[in-house]
Write a protein that holds these residues in place. Structure first.
Motif, PDB file in Angstrom:
ATOM      1  N   ASN A 184       0.830  -1.215   0.000  1.00 53.49           N
ATOM      2  CA  ASN A 184       0.000   0.000   0.000  1.00 53.49           C
ATOM      3  C   ASN A 184       0.861   1.261   0.000  1.00 53.49           C
ATOM      4  O   ASN A 184       0.556   2.249  -0.671  1.00 53.49           O
ATOM      5  CB  ASN A 184      -0.932  -0.014   1.210  1.00 53.49           C
ATOM      6  N   ASN A 185       1.917   1.226   0.773  1.00 53.07           N
ATOM      7  CA  ASN A 185       2.820   2.391   0.812  1.00 53.07           C
ATOM      8  C   ASN A 185       3.459   2.631  -0.553  1.00 53.07           C
ATOM      9  O   ASN A 185       3.613   3.776  -1.010  1.00 53.07           O
ATOM     10  CB  ASN A 185       3.894   2.177   1.871  1.00 53.07           C
ATOM     11  N   ALA A 186       3.866   1.556  -1.205  1.00 54.23           N
ATOM     12  CA  ALA A 186       4.480   1.692  -2.541  1.00 54.23           C
ATOM     13  C   ALA A 186       3.479   2.265  -3.532  1.00 54.23           C
ATOM     14  O   ALA A 186       3.803   3.112  -4.368  1.00 54.23           O
ATOM     15  CB  ALA A 186       4.997   0.338  -3.012  1.00 54.23           C
ATOM     16  N   LYS A 187       2.228   1.725  -3.403  1.00 53.21           N
ATOM     17  CA  LYS A 187       1.199   2.232  -4.303  1.00 53.21           C
ATOM     18  C   LYS A 187       0.921   3.698  -4.053  1.00 53.21           C
ATOM     19  O   LYS A 187       0.755   4.500  -4.977  1.00 53.21           O
ATOM     20  CB  LYS A 187      -0.070   1.414  -4.126  1.00 53.21           C
ATOM     21  N   ALA A 198       2.983   5.819  -2.801  1.00 52.29           N
ATOM     22  CA  ALA A 198       4.116   6.604  -3.322  1.00 52.29           C
ATOM     23  C   ALA A 198       4.027   6.735  -4.835  1.00 52.29           C
ATOM     24  O   ALA A 198       4.284   7.807  -5.408  1.00 52.29           O
ATOM     25  CB  ALA A 198       5.428   5.944  -2.911  1.00 52.29           C
ATOM     26  N   ALA A 199       3.643   5.632  -5.507  1.00 50.61           N
ATOM     27  CA  ALA A 199       3.504   5.689  -6.963  1.00 50.61           C
ATOM     28  C   ALA A 199       2.392   6.637  -7.362  1.00 50.61           C
ATOM     29  O   ALA A 199       2.519   7.422  -8.317  1.00 50.61           O
ATOM     30  CB  ALA A 199       3.248   4.287  -7.510  1.00 50.61           C
ATOM     31  N   ASP A 200       1.271   6.573  -6.583  1.00 52.36           N
ATOM     32  CA  ASP A 200       0.171   7.489  -6.879  1.00 52.36           C
ATOM     33  C   ASP A 200       0.594   8.947  -6.683  1.00 52.36           C
ATOM     34  O   ASP A 200       0.221   9.840  -7.449  1.00 52.36           O
ATOM     35  CB  ASP A 200      -1.032   7.167  -5.980  1.00 52.36           C
ATOM     36  N   ALA A 201       1.382   9.153  -5.601  1.00 50.03           N
ATOM     37  CA  ALA A 201       1.854  10.521  -5.335  1.00 50.03           C
ATOM     38  C   ALA A 201       2.753  11.013  -6.469  1.00 50.03           C
ATOM     39  O   ALA A 201       2.665  12.161  -6.912  1.00 50.03           O
ATOM     40  CB  ALA A 201       2.593  10.565  -3.998  1.00 50.03           C
ATOM     41  N   ARG A 202       3.625  10.097  -6.923  1.00 51.58           N
ATOM     42  CA  ARG A 202       4.513  10.492  -8.030  1.00 51.58           C
ATOM     43  C   ARG A 202       3.713  10.762  -9.300  1.00 51.58           C
ATOM     44  O   ARG A 202       3.968  11.716 -10.024  1.00 51.58           O
ATOM     45  CB  ARG A 202       5.559   9.390  -8.271  1.00 51.58           C
ATOM     46  N   ALA A 203       2.701   9.922  -9.547  1.00 49.72           N
ATOM     47  CA  ALA A 203       1.874  10.120 -10.742  1.00 49.72           C
ATOM     48  C   ALA A 203       1.101  11.435 -10.654  1.00 49.72           C
ATOM     49  O   ALA A 203       0.969  12.178 -11.636  1.00 49.72           O
ATOM     50  CB  ALA A 203       0.910   8.942 -10.902  1.00 49.72           C
ATOM     51  N   LYS A 204       0.579  11.680  -9.432  1.00 50.29           N
ATOM     52  CA  LYS A 204      -0.149  12.939  -9.236  1.00 50.29           C
ATOM     53  C   LYS A 204       0.769  14.140  -9.427  1.00 50.29           C
ATOM     54  O   LYS A 204       0.402  15.157 -10.031  1.00 50.29           O
ATOM     55  CB  LYS A 204      -0.763  12.943  -7.840  1.00 50.29           C
ATOM     56  N   ALA A 205       1.989  13.981  -8.883  1.00 52.28           N
ATOM     57  CA  ALA A 205       2.954  15.080  -9.037  1.00 52.28           C
ATOM     58  C   ALA A 205       3.282  15.314 -10.510  1.00 52.28           C
ATOM     59  O   ALA A 205       3.385  16.453 -10.982  1.00 52.28           O
ATOM     60  CB  ALA A 205       4.225  14.766  -8.240  1.00 52.28           C
TER      61      ALA A 205
END
Length: 257
Positions: free
Chosen positions: A49-52, A54-61
């Motif tokens: 979940n944390n990786a996801k 983080a990936a979502d945060a990077r995608a959002k960024a």
């Protein structure tokens, strides 16, 4: 790891595969039989979940960065369009001002030309009147007087003698009077037409304008075609009459034909 006789406290280690689930606060047993107490830590699900996240945060960024870039590009496009529109309006305003100035200059030029034309017409009228008066005066002065009338000889009438029958002599008729000599006034020699000096243009059919300039048809000039109508600048030297050379304020010379 901590509390192990085989490792130093705080040394990172990786166990062999464990049996069951790895949950914090519990004891797990590896396939080799080793036991470990899990203090805190993340379960695989939580780590996933944390990786996801983080990936979502990077995608959002990345999305936010792309949207910001797109917004910046749109803003730049709007600024460029506004600048171009301002330049176009400025160019149109400049062109309109230039056209207005050109029209004003043309109107002023036409007004000056009309005033000059009227002045030239007035000057031409006065010059023609003066020229006509001068020609009439010159013609009157150059006409010869009437030739003296020839005097016809007077023949004497024959005289008849009254005494012919008495044998007297007849009277002799008087001799005719000699004819009076014919008086003829001597004609003046024909006037010699003056020629323009070498290199001096000739103005024919000229007239004096009100501003002191002269208009006429020019010939013998390297700057104009023969027969072209020109108007000189103001005459400052020379007699303004046919057969004379006049000089303008700019130094140009013309022969008045």
């Amino acid at each position: 790891i901590s509390g192990s006789g085989a490792f130093k406290d705080g040394e990172p280690v990786t166990t062999s595969p464990i049996r069951g689930k790895a949950v914090g606060g519990t004891v797990v047993v590896t396939k080799s039989g080793s036991k470990y107490f899990l203090s805190g830590g993340d379960s695989p699900a939580k780590a996933s979940n944390n990786a996801k996240a983080a990936a979502d945060a990077r995608a959002k960024a990345r999305q936010e960065a792309a949207e910001a870039k797109k917004a910046a590009q749109e803003e730049a496009r709007k600024v460029a369009a506004a600048k171009k529109q301002a330049q176009l309006e400025a160019a149109q305003a400049k062109k309109a001002a230039q056209e207005e100035a050109r029209q004003a200059a043309l109107a002023e030029k036409q007004r000056i030309a009309e005033e000059r034309k009227q002045a030239q017409l007035e000057a031409k009228k006065k010059a023609e009147e003066a020229k006509a008066a001068l020609a009439a005066k010159s013609k009157q002065a150059s006409n010869p007087k009437a030739e003296a009338a020839s005097v016809a000889p007077v023949m004497g009438r024959p005289t008849i003698s009254l005494f012919g029958l008495g044998g007297g002599d007849d009277k002799v008729a008087p001799a005719p009077s000699p004819a009076a000599p014919k008086v003829t006034k001597k004609q003046p020699p024909p006037a010699v037409k003056k020629q323009a000096p070498r290199g001096v243009p000739t103005l024919s059919g000229w007239r004096l304008n009100g501003d002191g300039s002269i208009s006429g048809s020019i010939s013998g000039s390297p700057n104009f075609k023969d027969g072209e109508r020109v108007t000189t600048s103001q005459i400052v030297n020379g007699r303004i009459e046919s057969g004379s050379v006049v000089k303008t304020g700019s130094g140009s010379q013309y022969f008045l034909g």
